[in-house]
Enzyme design. Structure first.
Site, mmCIF file in Angstrom:
data_model
loop_
_atom_site.group_PDB
_atom_site.id
_atom_site.type_symbol
_atom_site.label_atom_id
_atom_site.label_comp_id
_atom_site.label_asym_id
_atom_site.label_seq_id
_atom_site.Cartn_x
_atom_site.Cartn_y
_atom_site.Cartn_z
ATOM 1 N N SER A 219 0.838 -1.198 0.000
ATOM 2 C CA SER A 219 0.000 0.000 0.000
ATOM 3 C C SER A 219 0.877 1.255 0.000
ATOM 4 C CB SER A 219 -0.958 -0.052 1.196
ATOM 5 O OG SER A 219 -1.923 0.962 1.125
ATOM 6 N N ASP B 80 4.352 23.705 -0.652
ATOM 7 C CA ASP B 80 5.766 23.545 -1.024
ATOM 8 C C ASP B 80 6.183 22.074 -1.078
ATOM 9 O OD1 ASP B 80 5.576 23.072 1.681
ATOM 10 O OD2 ASP B 80 7.315 24.286 2.249
ATOM 11 N N HIS C 240 -7.342 -5.472 -1.005
ATOM 12 C CA HIS C 240 -6.143 -4.676 -0.749
ATOM 13 C C HIS C 240 -5.170 -5.362 0.210
ATOM 14 C CE1 HIS C 240 -3.913 -0.895 -0.687
ATOM 15 N NE2 HIS C 240 -3.854 -0.982 0.625
#
Length: 437
Positions: free
Chosen positions: A148, A362, A415
């Protein structure tokens, strides 16, 4: 001093490392990392441990420590056939220097806390790995298994320091190379809706149960024993369970004992509330909520509570609207929302810190397309056909961008396939990296 001890079938050694908080300032503040070294008992008895190649495991999340296995459980059984394994607690997780509501005030106010947490993304984790690799392997490259979010870190590893990798294996974690968080969630909500529909098809009795619970919460908003304020939206977020192989069954068993008769009438049962607070609380993994959307930041655009904004584009997920009609209540999935920082006592003190991270502009790019296109590291990835957490379309697009990457696309697992599939998933992926499958 390292501590060595045993469990059935394995020899374990606690390892601790000191790394810079900011790798661009190596002489500055440091933090501690923890890793659990695992060697098969038979190989340790034969004195073969020091000769084994290394595999380092990068857990999913962000914000979770490495698996705490007992003996040779799950994929670890296969790995120990040929590797010495390092189960690394990524910075801020597990036994590494913690980052939570209790420790973050040591940094100062919300602005200082947000600046600190900006160092907890895949780029810093990979530089941690490269810093400790010399101590662990003597400088030899190692194999990385990324599950993951650990897969996100692995793709960054291939972009930033491929010389450190003998091979790379990714399970359910090939990220989009350039999608903004908004793109991620626009792809996610339709997948979540499909998972909910599949759950209700399996357990049609849960349609009315979920509606009844949500209706109760819209009018009462109970406070759970740990102080969590249980709203209808919070209840919907239990849909995160539907991304795992056993998740639909777990959700069904939870819903079927939600109410109990009391002298004052029907009420949410203590057993239901106890289980729900364990599922919803971020006390054990607050970094998941704090930096979850930040893992997608790569340019000057803020994430700006992306999941919350994008959810508004899918009105069928609005609980009040669903209950006003006769349709089913839709659960949600792997997403973080600002209201969580109001509901969860483990997150409430960090609300302003989370707001500053959501507004940050940023973020550095995480993936280098040119280096990935020239990749020479053997790499294989399991892509789960309709993975609720990571979009299969995004994953396959990335797979095409990484030279030599071999995929195994399957709907046999959800998953959590690398855990639920035992040794089989890792065995197949290792074979793919060696052109043996």
């Amino acid at each position: 001093m390292s501590l060595t001890y045993r469990q059935p079938g394995v020899v374990l050694t606690d390892r601790r490392f000191t790394v810079p908080l900011d790798h661009d300032d190596p002489a500055g503040e440091t933090i501690e990392l923890y890793g659990r070294e695992v060697v098969a008992s038979d190989k340790a008895r034969q004195g073969r441990g020091p000769d084994l190649p290394w595999l380092v495991y990068l857990q999913g999340g962000p914000g979770f420590g490495a698996n705490r296995f007992v003996g040779r459980q799950s994929w670890l059984d296969r790995a120990l056939d040929e590797y010495r394994v390092l189960l690394l607690d990524q910075r801020g997780t597990g036994h590494s220097t913690p980052a939570n509501r209790q420790t973050l005030p040591l940094r100062g106010g919300p602005a200082e806390q947000a600046d600190y947490l900006a160092h907890f993304r895949a780029d810093a984790i990979v530089r941690d790995c490269e810093t400790i690799r010399a101590q662990v392997t003597g400088g030899a490259p190692w194999t990385v298994l990324g599950q993951s979010f650990g897969g996100f870190c692995t793709v960054h590893y291939l972009s930033a320091a491929p010389e450190g990798l003998a091979a790379a294996v990714v399970t359910g974690g090939l990220p989009s190379l350039d999608a903004h968080a908004d793109d991620v969630y626009r792809a996610a909500f339709p997948r979540i809706e499909r998972k909910v529909a599949a759950h209700y098809a399996r357990y049609p009795q849960d349609v009315e149960r979920a509606r009844r619970i949500a209706e109760h919460l819209l009018h009462h908003e109970p406070v759970l024993p740990n102080g969590y304020r249980l709203t209808a939206e919070a209840f919907q977020s239990l849909g995160i369970l539907l991304g795992g192989g056993e998740g639909s069954h777990r959700l069904h068993h939870l819903l079927e004992h939600a109410f109990v008769r009391t002298p004052g009438g029907s009420a949410l049962s203590d057993a239901f509330q106890e289980e729900v607070q364990g599922l919803l609380s971020y006390a054990g993994h607050p970094l998941y909520a704090l930096v979850h959307e930040a893992v997608y930041g790569q340019d000057e655009r803020p994430t700006a509570w992306s999941a919350e904004r994008v959810r508004a584009e899918f009105p069928q997920f609005d609980a009040a609207k669903a209950l006003a009609g006769d349709g089913p209540l839709l659960f949600t999935g792997e997403s973080v929302h600002p209201w969580m920082f109001d509901c969860d006592p483990a997150l409430r003190p960090l609300r302003e810190t989370a707001e500053l991270l959501a507004a940050r502009t940023d973020w550095r790019p995480l993936y280098d397309r040119e280096r990935l296109a020239a990749n020479e590291v053997p790499v294989a990835a399991a892509v789960y056909h309709d993975d609720m957490y990571v979009d299969a379309g995004h994953s396959l697009e990335t797979a095409r961008a990484v030279r030599g990457l071999r995929t195994w696309v399957t709907d046999e697992f959800e998953h959590d396939g690398v855990r639920a599939g035992g040794p089989r998933v890792l065995d197949r992926l290792l074979a793919l990296t060696r052109d043996e499958a």
